[in-house]
Design a protein around this motif. Structure first.
Motif, PDB file in Angstrom:
ATOM      1  N   PHE A  51       0.721  -1.136  -0.109  1.00 38.50           N
ATOM      2  CA  PHE A  51      -0.121   0.127  -0.105  1.00 38.50           C
ATOM      3  C   PHE A  51       0.831   1.434  -0.026  1.00 38.50           C
ATOM      4  CE2 PHE A  51      -2.166   3.807   2.167  1.00 38.50           C
ATOM      5  CZ  PHE A  51      -3.130   3.801   1.396  1.00 38.50           C
ATOM      6  N   ALA A  52       0.512   2.282  -0.849  1.00 39.46           N
ATOM      7  CA  ALA A  52       1.242   3.547  -0.853  1.00 39.46           C
ATOM      8  C   ALA A  52       0.300   4.608  -0.695  1.00 39.46           C
ATOM      9  CB  ALA A  52       2.096   3.630  -1.996  1.00 39.46           C
ATOM     10  N   GLN A  53       0.651   5.489   0.141  1.00 38.19           N
ATOM     11  CA  GLN A  53      -0.236   6.756   0.011  1.00 38.19           C
ATOM     12  C   GLN A  53       0.263   7.716  -1.112  1.00 38.19           C
ATOM     13  OE1 GLN A  53      -0.544   9.137   3.966  1.00 38.19           O
ATOM     14  NE2 GLN A  53      -2.033  10.551   3.192  1.00 38.19           N
ATOM     15  N   VAL A  54      -0.460   8.405  -1.724  1.00 36.68           N
ATOM     16  CA  VAL A  54      -0.027   9.049  -2.909  1.00 36.68           C
ATOM     17  C   VAL A  54      -0.906  10.633  -2.994  1.00 36.68           C
ATOM     18  CG1 VAL A  54       0.289   7.151  -4.441  1.00 36.68           C
ATOM     19  CG2 VAL A  54      -2.029   8.001  -4.539  1.00 36.68           C
ATOM     20  N   PRO A  55      -0.321  11.417  -3.608  1.00 34.56           N
ATOM     21  CA  PRO A  55      -0.877  12.718  -3.852  1.00 34.56           C
ATOM     22  C   PRO A  55      -2.142  12.708  -4.497  1.00 34.56           C
ATOM     23  CG  PRO A  55       1.529  12.896  -4.698  1.00 34.56           C
ATOM     24  CD  PRO A  55       0.977  11.557  -4.401  1.00 34.56           C
ATOM     25  N   PRO A  56      -3.078  13.532  -4.610  1.00 35.58           N
ATOM     26  CA  PRO A  56      -4.336  13.530  -5.212  1.00 35.58           C
ATOM     27  C   PRO A  56      -4.010  13.510  -6.854  1.00 35.58           C
ATOM     28  CG  PRO A  56      -4.326  15.151  -3.663  1.00 35.58           C
ATOM     29  CD  PRO A  56      -3.162  14.726  -3.896  1.00 35.58           C
ATOM     30  N   SER A  57      -4.939  12.862  -7.615  1.00 33.24           N
ATOM     31  CA  SER A  57      -4.617  12.598  -9.154  1.00 33.24           C
ATOM     32  C   SER A  57      -4.663  14.037  -9.821  1.00 33.24           C
ATOM     33  CB  SER A  57      -5.704  11.678  -9.696  1.00 33.24           C
ATOM     34  OG  SER A  57      -6.953  12.108  -9.340  1.00 33.24           O
ATOM     35  N   SER A  58      -5.296  14.940  -9.205  1.00 35.14           N
ATOM     36  CA  SER A  58      -5.131  16.133  -9.907  1.00 35.14           C
ATOM     37  C   SER A  58      -3.681  17.098  -9.527  1.00 35.14           C
ATOM     38  CB  SER A  58      -6.314  17.000  -9.478  1.00 35.14           C
ATOM     39  OG  SER A  58      -6.154  17.216  -8.096  1.00 35.14           O
ATOM     40  N   SER A  59      -2.955  16.543  -8.679  1.00 36.62           N
ATOM     41  CA  SER A  59      -1.472  17.116  -8.201  1.00 36.62           C
ATOM     42  C   SER A  59      -0.628  16.866  -9.295  1.00 36.62           C
ATOM     43  CB  SER A  59      -1.119  16.576  -6.887  1.00 36.62           C
ATOM     44  OG  SER A  59       0.192  16.883  -6.787  1.00 36.62           O
ATOM     45  N   PRO A  60       0.191  17.868  -9.528  1.00 32.72           N
ATOM     46  CA  PRO A  60       1.385  17.539 -10.647  1.00 32.72           C
ATOM     47  C   PRO A  60       2.335  16.369 -10.237  1.00 32.72           C
ATOM     48  CG  PRO A  60       1.578  19.520  -9.596  1.00 32.72           C
ATOM     49  CD  PRO A  60       0.311  19.295  -9.220  1.00 32.72           C
ATOM     50  N   ASP A  61       2.302  15.949  -9.083  1.00 30.61           N
ATOM     51  CA  ASP A  61       3.332  15.064  -8.425  1.00 30.61           C
ATOM     52  C   ASP A  61       2.720  13.887  -8.562  1.00 30.61           C
ATOM     53  OD1 ASP A  61       5.082  17.035  -7.501  1.00 30.61           O
ATOM     54  OD2 ASP A  61       4.082  17.413  -5.605  1.00 30.61           O
ATOM     55  N   TYR A  62       1.334  13.618  -8.740  1.00 30.76           N
ATOM     56  CA  TYR A  62       0.645  12.480  -8.856  1.00 30.76           C
ATOM     57  C   TYR A  62       1.450  11.292  -9.986  1.00 30.76           C
ATOM     58  CZ  TYR A  62      -3.046   8.857  -9.294  1.00 30.76           C
ATOM     59  OH  TYR A  62      -3.553   7.567  -9.468  1.00 30.76           O
ATOM     60  N   GLY A  63       1.782  11.911 -11.223  1.00 29.57           N
ATOM     61  CA  GLY A  63       2.276  11.136 -12.027  1.00 29.57           C
ATOM     62  C   GLY A  63       3.625  10.688 -11.704  1.00 29.57           C
ATOM     63  N   VAL A  64       4.556  11.393 -11.075  1.00 29.41           N
ATOM     64  CA  VAL A  64       5.789  11.022 -10.960  1.00 29.41           C
ATOM     65  C   VAL A  64       5.667  10.039  -9.620  1.00 29.41           C
ATOM     66  CG1 VAL A  64       7.705  12.200  -9.727  1.00 29.41           C
ATOM     67  CG2 VAL A  64       6.496  13.542 -11.292  1.00 29.41           C
ATOM     68  N   VAL A  65       4.727  10.125  -8.807  1.00 29.92           N
ATOM     69  CA  VAL A  65       4.810   9.085  -7.869  1.00 29.92           C
ATOM     70  C   VAL A  65       4.392   7.761  -8.371  1.00 29.92           C
ATOM     71  CG1 VAL A  65       3.759   8.298  -5.564  1.00 29.92           C
ATOM     72  CG2 VAL A  65       4.516  10.722  -5.979  1.00 29.92           C
ATOM     73  N   ILE A  66       3.442   7.901  -9.239  1.00 31.63           N
ATOM     74  CA  ILE A  66       2.878   6.544 -10.083  1.00 31.63           C
ATOM     75  C   ILE A  66       4.055   6.007 -10.694  1.00 31.63           C
ATOM     76  CG2 ILE A  66       1.256   5.293 -11.478  1.00 31.63           C
ATOM     77  CD1 ILE A  66       0.075   6.195  -8.896  1.00 31.63           C
ATOM     78  N   ALA A  67       4.815   6.637 -11.544  1.00 38.11           N
ATOM     79  CA  ALA A  67       5.636   6.106 -12.312  1.00 38.11           C
ATOM     80  C   ALA A  67       7.024   5.567 -11.534  1.00 38.11           C
ATOM     81  CB  ALA A  67       6.300   7.271 -13.130  1.00 38.11           C
ATOM     82  N   ASP A  68       7.082   6.116 -10.485  1.00 36.32           N
ATOM     83  CA  ASP A  68       8.200   5.650  -9.491  1.00 36.32           C
ATOM     84  C   ASP A  68       7.929   4.185  -9.132  1.00 36.32           C
ATOM     85  OD1 ASP A  68      10.542   5.782  -7.716  1.00 36.32           O
ATOM     86  OD2 ASP A  68       9.008   5.908  -6.215  1.00 36.32           O
ATOM     87  N   LEU A  69       6.469   4.183  -8.452  1.00 38.09           N
ATOM     88  CA  LEU A  69       6.009   2.971  -8.077  1.00 38.09           C
ATOM     89  C   LEU A  69       5.859   1.610  -9.175  1.00 38.09           C
ATOM     90  CD1 LEU A  69       3.048   4.257  -5.860  1.00 38.09           C
ATOM     91  CD2 LEU A  69       4.882   3.069  -5.070  1.00 38.09           C
ATOM     92  N   LEU A  70       5.503   2.157 -10.223  1.00 42.41           N
ATOM     93  CA  LEU A  70       5.516   1.163 -11.647  1.00 42.41           C
ATOM     94  C   LEU A  70       7.007   0.498 -11.731  1.00 42.41           C
ATOM     95  CD1 LEU A  70       3.133   3.139 -14.086  1.00 42.41           C
ATOM     96  CD2 LEU A  70       2.604   1.405 -12.466  1.00 42.41           C
ATOM     97  N   CYS A  71       7.804   1.608 -11.638  1.00 48.88           N
ATOM     98  CA  CYS A  71       9.232   0.942 -11.996  1.00 48.88           C
ATOM     99  C   CYS A  71       9.647   0.206 -10.697  1.00 48.88           C
ATOM    100  CB  CYS A  71      10.312   2.261 -12.251  1.00 48.88           C
ATOM    101  SG  CYS A  71       9.986   3.113 -13.527  1.00 48.88           S
ATOM    102  N   ARG A  72       9.472   0.465  -9.408  1.00 46.16           N
ATOM    103  CA  ARG A  72      10.064   0.200  -8.332  1.00 46.16           C
ATOM    104  C   ARG A  72       9.378  -1.275  -8.119  1.00 46.16           C
ATOM    105  NH1 ARG A  72       8.292   2.436  -3.026  1.00 46.16           N
ATOM    106  NH2 ARG A  72       8.455   4.184  -4.259  1.00 46.16           N
ATOM    107  N   HIS A  73       8.194  -1.526  -8.464  1.00 41.91           N
ATOM    108  CA  HIS A  73       7.553  -2.914  -8.253  1.00 41.91           C
ATOM    109  C   HIS A  73       7.321  -3.854  -9.606  1.00 41.91           C
ATOM    110  CE1 HIS A  73       6.516  -2.196  -3.990  1.00 41.91           C
ATOM    111  NE2 HIS A  73       6.172  -0.924  -4.545  1.00 41.91           N
ATOM    112  N   GLU A  74       8.090  -3.329 -10.658  1.00 40.64           N
ATOM    113  CA  GLU A  74       7.662  -3.798 -12.015  1.00 40.64           C
ATOM    114  C   GLU A  74       6.446  -4.175 -12.171  1.00 40.64           C
ATOM    115  OE1 GLU A  74      10.473  -6.933 -11.651  1.00 40.64           O
ATOM    116  OE2 GLU A  74      12.390  -5.597 -12.159  1.00 40.64           O
ATOM    117  N   VAL A  75       5.334  -3.285 -12.017  1.00 42.84           N
ATOM    118  CA  VAL A  75       4.173  -3.581 -12.441  1.00 42.84           C
ATOM    119  C   VAL A  75       3.771  -3.690 -13.912  1.00 42.84           C
ATOM    120  CG1 VAL A  75       1.755  -2.208 -12.462  1.00 42.84           C
ATOM    121  CG2 VAL A  75       3.509  -1.958 -10.418  1.00 42.84           C
TER     122      VAL A  75
END
Length: 321
Positions: A51-75
């Motif tokens: 589980f990861a707490q992330v910024p709101p999807s309307s935040s400019p940081d949301y995509g950055v955080v999601i991309a990091d999670l995708l790479c880190r967990h090889e989603v």
């Protein structure tokens, strides 16, 4: 092992998706759940693998955080669940470094998933049956018969912000930016849970008449199969290139008209699961190259005119301090 990221894990639909994935595939699927709320306020965190707490999807940081999670967990598969997710994930899907991930979105016109005016413009141009639909910023109310109109956000979900009003109320409605208005339609309101295999051409829809709705989610339903709505769903799936599960709503306006399309399954889709049609498992199966139809057992519906399903809530203790 497949790794799946489920967005908006605190939503009803995400809970259902995570729950069904773990029931059907267990440890064969590693689920990463993300939400704006902390872990102890998200029931799905109890059954997800991460589980990861992330910024709101309307935040400019949301995509950055999601991309990091995708790479880190090889989603391998990334499921958007609210309108804004589709906009962000569409951008992420274009990044070469994330090419290993399947973003579960329609192949055509992804903008229709987060802009309802764009959606209805496409439906109109493609000759799908819809109510009169107008941009509230350039509206000619005479195009809509009667003295009432239905207003909803261009980028909304779960019936939030949607309401019926009298035409004279519109000028004083407040912030009208980003709204769409439509002709009011009559009962019944039917949601169709739908499965479509873009490669094999298989498809199936299960209809639920919304007898009771709470917070935009169906809680009591009459469940049945309808050939006309089944063919309408197949036409929608082909037009937008949908591979897996989605749902759409119809109401009566002299004929069945499409009042909304969700390019994902819904929180109420669990009602279809109760009669044997597990659209969540079917959708994920299709995205992994398996036959999703094996998870859609509709013998009960084929052998009877309809079924009735009701739902109740369940409580989870998430944290003791």
């Amino acid at each position: 092992m497949k790794s799946v990221l489920i967005a908006a894990a605190g939503s009803g639909v995400s809970w259902q998706m995570i729950n069904r994935l773990k029931i059907v595939w267990g440890d064969e699927v590693r689920v990463i759940a993300v939400d704006t709320n902390p872990r102890h306020l998200v029931a799905a965190s109890l059954i997800a693998d991460e589980f990861a707490q992330v910024p709101p999807s309307s935040s400019p940081d949301y995509g950055v955080v999601i991309a990091d999670l995708l790479c880190r967990h090889e989603v391998t598969h990334c499921y958007p669940m609210v309108s804004e997710d589709f906009r962000v994930f569409e951008l992420l899907s274009r990044e070469p470094r994330l090419s290993f991930c399947d973003f579960v979105m329609p192949a055509n016109e992804v903008k229709a998933a987060y802009d309802k005016l764009h959606l209805f413009n496409i439906l109109h141009a493609s000759c799908f049956p819809i109510p009169s639909t107008l941009n509230v910023d350039c509206v000619c109310l005479d195009e809509i018969e009667g003295d009432r109109i239905f207003v909803k956000p261009r980028s909304g979900f779960g019936s939030k912000g949607a309401r019926l009003m009298l035409k004279p109320e519109l000028p004083g409605f407040g912030d009208r930016d980003g709204l769409v208005i439509q002709s009011p339609c009559g009962a019944p309101e039917i949601t169709v849970d739908f499965y479509h295999d873009l490669h094999k051409g298989h498809y199936l829809g299960v209809c639920r008449e919304r007898l009771e709705v709470k917070s935009g989610v169906c809680t009591k339903a009459r469940v049945f199969i309808d050939d006309e709505l089944n063919e309408l769903g197949a036409a929608l799936a082909r037009r937008f290139g949908i591979h897996g599960g989605f749902c759409f709503q119809v109401m009566w306006h002299g004929r069945w008209v499409i009042v909304d399309v969700n390019f994902r399954l819904g929180a109420g889709t669990a009602i279809s699961c109760a009669v044997g049609a597990d659209f969540f498992a079917a959708s994920h199966a299709a995205r992994t190259g398996l036959d999703g139809m094996k998870y859609l057992d509709v013998a009960l519906l084929r052998n009877h005119r309809c079924c009735y399903v009701v739902r109740q809530y369940c409580e989870f203790l998430t944290l003791v301090q």
